[in-house]
Write an enzyme that holds these catalytic residues in place. Structure first.
Site, PDB file in Angstrom:
ATOM      1  CB  SER A   1      -0.808   0.021   1.345  1.00 57.78           C
ATOM      2  OG  SER A   1      -1.577   1.048   1.415  1.00 57.78           O
TER       3      SER A   1
ATOM      4  CE1 TYR B   1      -4.392  -2.049   4.974  1.00 56.91           C
ATOM      5  CE2 TYR B   1      -3.237   0.120   4.502  1.00 56.91           C
ATOM      6  CZ  TYR B   1      -4.006  -1.176   4.028  1.00 56.91           C
ATOM      7  OH  TYR B   1      -4.238  -1.226   2.786  1.00 56.91           O
TER       8      TYR B   1
HETATM    9  P1  NAD Z   1     -11.838  -6.021   0.386  1.00 59.60           P
HETATM   10  O1  NAD Z   1     -12.009  -5.814   1.853  1.00 59.60           O
HETATM   11  O2  NAD Z   1     -12.602  -5.497  -0.478  1.00 59.60           O
HETATM   12  O3  NAD Z   1     -11.519  -7.552   0.201  1.00 59.60           O
HETATM   13  C1  NAD Z   1     -10.703  -8.156   0.959  1.00 59.60           C
HETATM   14  C2  NAD Z   1     -10.947  -9.728   0.995  1.00 59.60           C
HETATM   15  O4  NAD Z   1      -9.853 -10.368   2.002  1.00 59.60           O
HETATM   16  C3  NAD Z   1     -12.255  -9.840   1.535  1.00 59.60           C
HETATM   17  O5  NAD Z   1     -13.183 -10.728   0.522  1.00 59.60           O
HETATM   18  C4  NAD Z   1     -12.023 -10.775   2.644  1.00 59.60           C
HETATM   19  O6  NAD Z   1     -13.061 -11.515   3.185  1.00 59.60           O
HETATM   20  C5  NAD Z   1     -10.587 -11.257   2.517  1.00 59.60           C
HETATM   21  N1  NAD Z   1      -9.905 -11.468   3.743  1.00 59.60           N
HETATM   22  C6  NAD Z   1      -9.900 -10.750   4.881  1.00 59.60           C
HETATM   23  N2  NAD Z   1      -9.222 -11.469   5.846  1.00 59.60           N
HETATM   24  C7  NAD Z   1      -9.045 -12.561   5.274  1.00 59.60           C
HETATM   25  C8  NAD Z   1      -8.374 -13.706   5.999  1.00 59.60           C
HETATM   26  N3  NAD Z   1      -7.849 -13.519   7.184  1.00 59.60           N
HETATM   27  N4  NAD Z   1      -8.275 -14.749   5.098  1.00 59.60           N
HETATM   28  C9  NAD Z   1      -8.850 -15.112   4.000  1.00 59.60           C
HETATM   29  N5  NAD Z   1      -9.409 -13.797   3.330  1.00 59.60           N
HETATM   30  C10 NAD Z   1      -9.419 -12.618   4.086  1.00 59.60           C
HETATM   31  O7  NAD Z   1     -10.373  -5.299   0.043  1.00 59.60           O
HETATM   32  P2  NAD Z   1      -9.547  -4.686  -1.357  1.00 59.60           P
HETATM   33  O8  NAD Z   1      -9.876  -3.242  -1.067  1.00 59.60           O
HETATM   34  O9  NAD Z   1     -10.151  -5.455  -2.473  1.00 59.60           O
HETATM   35  O10 NAD Z   1      -8.097  -4.828  -0.566  1.00 59.60           O
HETATM   36  C11 NAD Z   1      -7.215  -6.218  -1.296  1.00 59.60           C
HETATM   37  C12 NAD Z   1      -5.880  -5.584  -0.934  1.00 59.60           C
HETATM   38  O11 NAD Z   1      -5.254  -4.525  -1.307  1.00 59.60           O
HETATM   39  C13 NAD Z   1      -5.708  -5.569   0.747  1.00 59.60           C
HETATM   40  O12 NAD Z   1      -4.338  -6.349   1.022  1.00 59.60           O
HETATM   41  C14 NAD Z   1      -5.736  -4.290   0.924  1.00 59.60           C
HETATM   42  O13 NAD Z   1      -4.649  -3.549   2.165  1.00 59.60           O
HETATM   43  C15 NAD Z   1      -4.953  -3.703  -0.434  1.00 59.60           C
HETATM   44  N6  NAD Z   1      -5.029  -2.274  -0.595  1.00 59.60           N
HETATM   45  C16 NAD Z   1      -6.109  -1.830  -1.112  1.00 59.60           C
HETATM   46  C17 NAD Z   1      -6.304  -0.550  -1.211  1.00 59.60           C
HETATM   47  C18 NAD Z   1      -7.708   0.205  -1.645  1.00 59.60           C
HETATM   48  O14 NAD Z   1      -7.753   1.290  -1.932  1.00 59.60           O
HETATM   49  N7  NAD Z   1      -8.760  -0.682  -1.969  1.00 59.60           N
HETATM   50  C19 NAD Z   1      -5.286   0.338  -1.284  1.00 59.60           C
HETATM   51  C20 NAD Z   1      -4.254  -0.089  -0.889  1.00 59.60           C
HETATM   52  C21 NAD Z   1      -4.149  -1.377  -0.642  1.00 59.60           C
END
Ligand code: NAD
Length: 238
Positions: free
Chosen positions: A131, A144
């Site tokens: 991130s 985080y």
């Molecule tokens: P999201 O919440 O939409 O999806 C995350 C998924 O991970 C969910 O389906 C959840 O059930 C699953 N999950 C959570 N904990 C889990 C576990 N212990 N075991 C198995 N599954 C698990 O999140 P997103 O926005 O799609 O983010 C995905 C990744 O990208 C994450 O690592 C997040 O930190 C990173 N990220 C996202 C953004 C953003 O703006 N969306 C920005 C920077 C980084």
């Protein structure tokens, strides 16, 4: 046919990544702890299998990879995407909160990478979702930010170690990737980005395809920032 594992595949970025690999002709193990949503989404896609697992648990990760080994034997690509982003005041965060975020976002990537590497007999590729918060912060985001800083360092460490198995390891650092209703975003949301738009899950998915393409294996141990230029923008107030 490439065998791909995507964690956190039931929604958001992980779902878009799973779809991207399916459309490229891969077989995708879609892993998530949300069984209901995972079953629903994987059910709509060909050449996938939904596997319910909590990747923050070492025991569950061992079981997951034992299952994949029995079914497929080898793995080509792992995308460590599962993550949570709970922000809480530093004065209110409990030890349980801290451990949950560190194990979900960081320990999971180490557990899954080690198990996957054992099944990457012909080399392979790993991408870790980092991130921009690994490098900059808002208040009350310690857990985080620390988990993603850990992912950044874990990525170059794994790249160095797993070189002996011809496995490339890279990270992607997304900025604001909108996983909800894109139409609900405001003009100011889009215009604060140098690219004049908020990011979409597909922006990250295309980068995963690029980084895990064998033709691009000279990119190794890197962190690719995908944030519409936000971390390049100076914010002095005039
Ligand atoms: P999201 O919440 O939409 O999806 C995350 C998924 O991970 C969910 O389906 C959840 O059930 C699953 N999950 C959570 N904990 C889990 C576990 N212990 N075991 C198995 N599954 C698990 O999140 P997103 O926005 O799609 O983010 C995905 C990744 O990208 C994450 O690592 C997040 O930190 C990173 N990220 C996202 C953004 C953003 O703006 N969306 C920005 C920077 C980084």
């Amino acid at each position: 046919m490439k065998t791909v594992i995507v964690t956190g595949a039931a929604s958001g970025i992980g779902l878009a990544i799973s779809k991207a690999y399916v459309s490229e002709g891969a077989f995708v193990y879609m892993v998530d702890k949300n069984k209901e949503k995972l079953t629903e989404e994987a059910g709509k896609l060909e050449h996938t299998e939904a596997v319910t697992a909590d990747v923050s648990s070492y025991v569950e990760v061992k079981k997951l990879f034992h299952y994949i080994k029995e079914k497929s034997g080898t793995v080509d690509i792992l995308i460590n995407n599962a993550g949570i982003s709970k922000f809480k005041s530093i004065w209110e965060v409990s030890v349980e909160d801290w451990e949950e975020i560190i194990h979900t976002n960081l320990s999971s990537a180490f557990y899954c990478s080690r198990e996957a590497a054992l099944l990457m007999e012909q080399g392979g590729s790993i991408v870790n979702l980092c991130s921009t918060r690994a490098h900059m912060s808002e208040p009350d985001t310690e857990g985080y930010a620390a988990s993603k800083g850990g992912i950044f360092a874990l990525t170059h460490s794994l790249a160095v170690t797993l070189s002996e198995k011809d496995i490339t390891v890279n990270a992607i650092s997304p900025g604001w990737i909108h996983t909800g209703d894109y139409e609900s975003l405001r003009v100011v949301d889009h215009e604060q980005h140098l690219s004049n738009r908020v990011g979409k899950p597909e922006d990250v998915a295309r980068a995963c395809l690029f980084l895990t393409d064998e033709a691009n294996n000279f990119i190794n141990g890197e962190n690719l920032v995908i944030d519409g230029g936000m971390t390049r923008k100076m914010i002095y107030e005039h």
